[in-house]
Design a protein around this motif. Sequence first.
Motif, PDB file in Angstrom:
ATOM      1  N   LEU A  41       4.821  13.952   3.978  1.00 10.26           N
ATOM      2  CA  LEU A  41       5.238  13.710   5.357  1.00 10.26           C
ATOM      3  C   LEU A  41       4.060  13.887   6.313  1.00 10.26           C
ATOM      4  O   LEU A  41       3.807  13.042   7.184  1.00 10.26           O
ATOM      5  CB  LEU A  41       6.365  14.688   5.713  1.00 10.26           C
ATOM      6  N   ALA A  42       3.320  14.979   6.138  1.00  7.60           N
ATOM      7  CA  ALA A  42       2.180  15.251   7.021  1.00  7.60           C
ATOM      8  C   ALA A  42       1.101  14.185   6.887  1.00  7.60           C
ATOM      9  O   ALA A  42       0.504  13.757   7.885  1.00  7.60           O
ATOM     10  CB  ALA A  42       1.603  16.636   6.701  1.00  7.60           C
ATOM     11  N   SER A  43       0.847  13.743   5.668  1.00 13.28           N
ATOM     12  CA  SER A  43      -0.223  12.763   5.468  1.00 13.28           C
ATOM     13  C   SER A  43       0.105  11.431   6.134  1.00 13.28           C
ATOM     14  O   SER A  43      -0.767  10.806   6.754  1.00 13.28           O
ATOM     15  CB  SER A  43      -0.487  12.565   3.972  1.00 13.28           C
ATOM     16  N   TRP A  44       1.357  10.982   6.031  1.00  5.18           N
ATOM     17  CA  TRP A  44       1.725   9.704   6.646  1.00  5.18           C
ATOM     18  C   TRP A  44       1.894   9.816   8.161  1.00  5.18           C
ATOM     19  O   TRP A  44       1.562   8.893   8.910  1.00  5.18           O
ATOM     20  CB  TRP A  44       3.003   9.162   6.008  1.00  5.18           C
ATOM     21  N   LEU A  63       0.833  -1.214   0.000  1.00  7.10           N
ATOM     22  CA  LEU A  63       0.000   0.000   0.000  1.00  7.10           C
ATOM     23  C   LEU A  63       0.860   1.253   0.000  1.00  7.10           C
ATOM     24  O   LEU A  63       0.504   2.256  -0.635  1.00  7.10           O
ATOM     25  CB  LEU A  63      -0.927  -0.018   1.219  1.00  7.10           C
ATOM     26  N   ALA A  64       1.985   1.216   0.719  1.00 11.69           N
ATOM     27  CA  ALA A  64       2.886   2.372   0.753  1.00 11.69           C
ATOM     28  C   ALA A  64       3.469   2.639  -0.634  1.00 11.69           C
ATOM     29  O   ALA A  64       3.461   3.782  -1.111  1.00 11.69           O
ATOM     30  CB  ALA A  64       4.007   2.132   1.760  1.00 11.69           C
ATOM     31  N   PHE A  65       3.968   1.602  -1.284  1.00 11.43           N
ATOM     32  CA  PHE A  65       4.520   1.777  -2.627  1.00 11.43           C
ATOM     33  C   PHE A  65       3.434   2.194  -3.610  1.00 11.43           C
ATOM     34  O   PHE A  65       3.665   2.983  -4.529  1.00 11.43           O
ATOM     35  CB  PHE A  65       5.197   0.489  -3.094  1.00 11.43           C
ATOM     36  N   ARG A 107       4.570   3.630   6.437  1.00  8.58           N
ATOM     37  CA  ARG A 107       4.979   5.031   6.640  1.00  8.58           C
ATOM     38  C   ARG A 107       6.479   5.203   6.413  1.00  8.58           C
ATOM     39  O   ARG A 107       6.922   6.105   5.695  1.00  8.58           O
ATOM     40  CB  ARG A 107       4.617   5.457   8.061  1.00  8.58           C
ATOM     41  N   ASN A 108       7.264   4.354   7.031  1.00  9.87           N
ATOM     42  CA  ASN A 108       8.721   4.467   6.922  1.00  9.87           C
ATOM     43  C   ASN A 108       9.193   4.277   5.483  1.00  9.87           C
ATOM     44  O   ASN A 108      10.048   5.027   4.984  1.00  9.87           O
ATOM     45  CB  ASN A 108       9.400   3.449   7.837  1.00  9.87           C
ATOM     46  N   MET A 109       8.633   3.288   4.818  1.00  9.34           N
ATOM     47  CA  MET A 109       9.040   3.020   3.437  1.00  9.34           C
ATOM     48  C   MET A 109       8.608   4.148   2.510  1.00  9.34           C
ATOM     49  O   MET A 109       9.335   4.532   1.582  1.00  9.34           O
ATOM     50  CB  MET A 109       8.460   1.685   2.979  1.00  9.34           C
ATOM     51  N   ALA A 110       7.424   4.708   2.758  1.00 12.21           N
ATOM     52  CA  ALA A 110       6.918   5.795   1.909  1.00 12.21           C
ATOM     53  C   ALA A 110       7.787   7.044   2.033  1.00 12.21           C
ATOM     54  O   ALA A 110       8.090   7.710   1.032  1.00 12.21           O
ATOM     55  CB  ALA A 110       5.476   6.122   2.290  1.00 12.21           C
ATOM     56  N   ILE A 111       8.206   7.378   3.244  1.00 13.71           N
ATOM     57  CA  ILE A 111       9.017   8.580   3.462  1.00 13.71           C
ATOM     58  C   ILE A 111      10.398   8.423   2.828  1.00 13.71           C
ATOM     59  O   ILE A 111      10.912   9.341   2.173  1.00 13.71           O
ATOM     60  CB  ILE A 111       9.129   8.880   4.970  1.00 13.71           C
TER      61      ILE A 111
END
Length: 480
Positions: free
Chosen positions: A85-88, A45-47, A274-278
Motif C-alpha cells: 500500500l505504501a509503495s503504490w 505493469l501493476a499485474f 495503483r488501483n488494480m494492484a491494491i
Amino acid sequence: MQTVIYVEIILYLLAMLAIGIYFSKKDLTHNDYFLGGNKVPGWVLAFSERATGESAYMFLGAIGFIYVAGLSGIWVLSGMFFGVLASWLFLSKRFMMEQQKYKVNSLTDYIAVKFPKHADIIRWLASIVMVFFFVCYLAAQFSGMGKTIYSISGFSITWGTIIIAMIIIAYSCLGGFMSVVWTDAVQSFLMLFSFIIIPIVAFIEIKNQGLSVSAELSLRGGGADSWTGGLNGLALGAMLFTNFSWFFGWLGGQPQLSSRFMAITTEKERVTGRNMAIIWTMIVYIGAFLSAIFASALYSQGTLADPEMILPHMIFEILPPWVSGIIIAGILAAIMSTASSQLLVITTSISEDIIHKTLRWNITSKKLVHLSRFVALISGIIGIIISLKSESVIYSLVSFAWAGIGNTFSVVVLLIFFWKRVSGIGVIATIIVGAVSAVAWSLSPLEAIVSAKAATFFICLIVGIVFSLLYPDKEPKAAA
C-alpha cells in the motif's frame, strides 16, 4: 487423472516460452530490454509488480508458515500488505517522475546519478550487493519449483528444477523486460484465480466433513487459535514486530518492483495500476490466509514432513484434476514471475550498471542486448547450482534476501526522496553496512529475538543519517 494436470502445466510452460520468443523477434534496444522503453501499459505493469512481489513464499513459504503458526500468521501478511500500500500510494509517482527526469534504466543507476561524485563506487557496491542477494533469492525460487514438481508427480526435484529454470532463463534472455512483464501479467491472473478458488472449495470441504475451524485450531494448542499466538508482554511485541517487519522491504528498495514504477509513462496509467494492484493484493492475501487456516483445520500437524508443501497436498485432495492443473500452474506462475524478474535485475546490474555505465564499454545498443542475454544465461545457471546445493527452506532464503536487498535500498530510496541532506558517503555507508548487517544478524542468535528484516532497516537508517551529517556533499548533487 494426472495426465490432465501434466497437459495443462506443459501448455502453460509453452505459452510462457512463446511470449519470450515473440518479443525476441522485436527490434529491441537496450532501453526496451531493461525497462520496456516506456511502451508497457500501466495495468500490465501493476499485474507484473504484484506477480513479481509474490513468489514461492506466498504459495509455499507463507502458507506453510501460517499453517504451522495459526491465526497469528496474519501479521506476516499484514506487514506485507501495508508495505505494498505504501509503495503504490507514496512512492510509485516519485519513481515515475524521477525516471522520466534522469532517463535511467535501473534503481542502481538512479541512485548513482543522484551523486555524480560517487557514481562509480555506488554502481559497483550496489551491483555487487544486488547480485549476491538476488542469486540467493533466485535459488529460493528454483527450489520452490523443484518442490512443486516433485509434489505433483514424484518427478526428481533436481530435474524438475533444471527444466523449469531453463524455461525461465530462455524467455527472460530472449525478450528481457518486455517478455518478463507480459508473462507476469498472465501469471498474475492465474494467481488471482487460485486464491479465489482454493479457500472456497476448502471451506466447503470443511463443512462437508462437519469440522469447525475454531475447534480444530483450539485442539492444536500452541496458541494456534489466538491472533497473538498465545503470547503477551515482550514476547508478543517481538512476535508482532518480527512478522510485521516484512513491511520495510517494500519501501522502494526492491529493484525488481521499483523498475515497474519507473516504467510507468503517465499519471493516468499510474493511478490505474495503483488501483488494480491494491485490489489484487487484498484478494490474494485474504485468499492465502484463509487457505492456510482451512488447511490447518483439514490436516493435523505432521501430515507432511515439509509444511511448505501443505497447499499442493490440499489442492490434489479437494479439487478435480483439471482445476488442480490450473492451480499448480498458478504456483509455478508465482515462482516463475519472481525468478524471471530477479534474473533480469542480476542481468541489468552486470551488463547495464557495471559494463555499460561503470566500465564504459563502447558497444552498440544491439550488442549490449546480446551481452545481456549471455549474462542472464550464466546467472541463471549459477542460480540453479546454488538451488540444488542449498538445504535452506524457501521462507528462510527469501527472508534473508529480503533483509539484504529490501531494507538496505529502501533506506537509500527514502533518504533520497525525503531528506535533502543525504550525501554520497551516507549512501555508500548505508549499502555496505546494510549488506554486512543482514548477513551477520541473520546468522547470529539475535535473529531469534528480532528479525534481520526489521533490524537491518533501522541500522541502515541510523548509518545513512549519521554518515550524511558527518560527511556532507561539498559539491551539489544532481537536482532533486
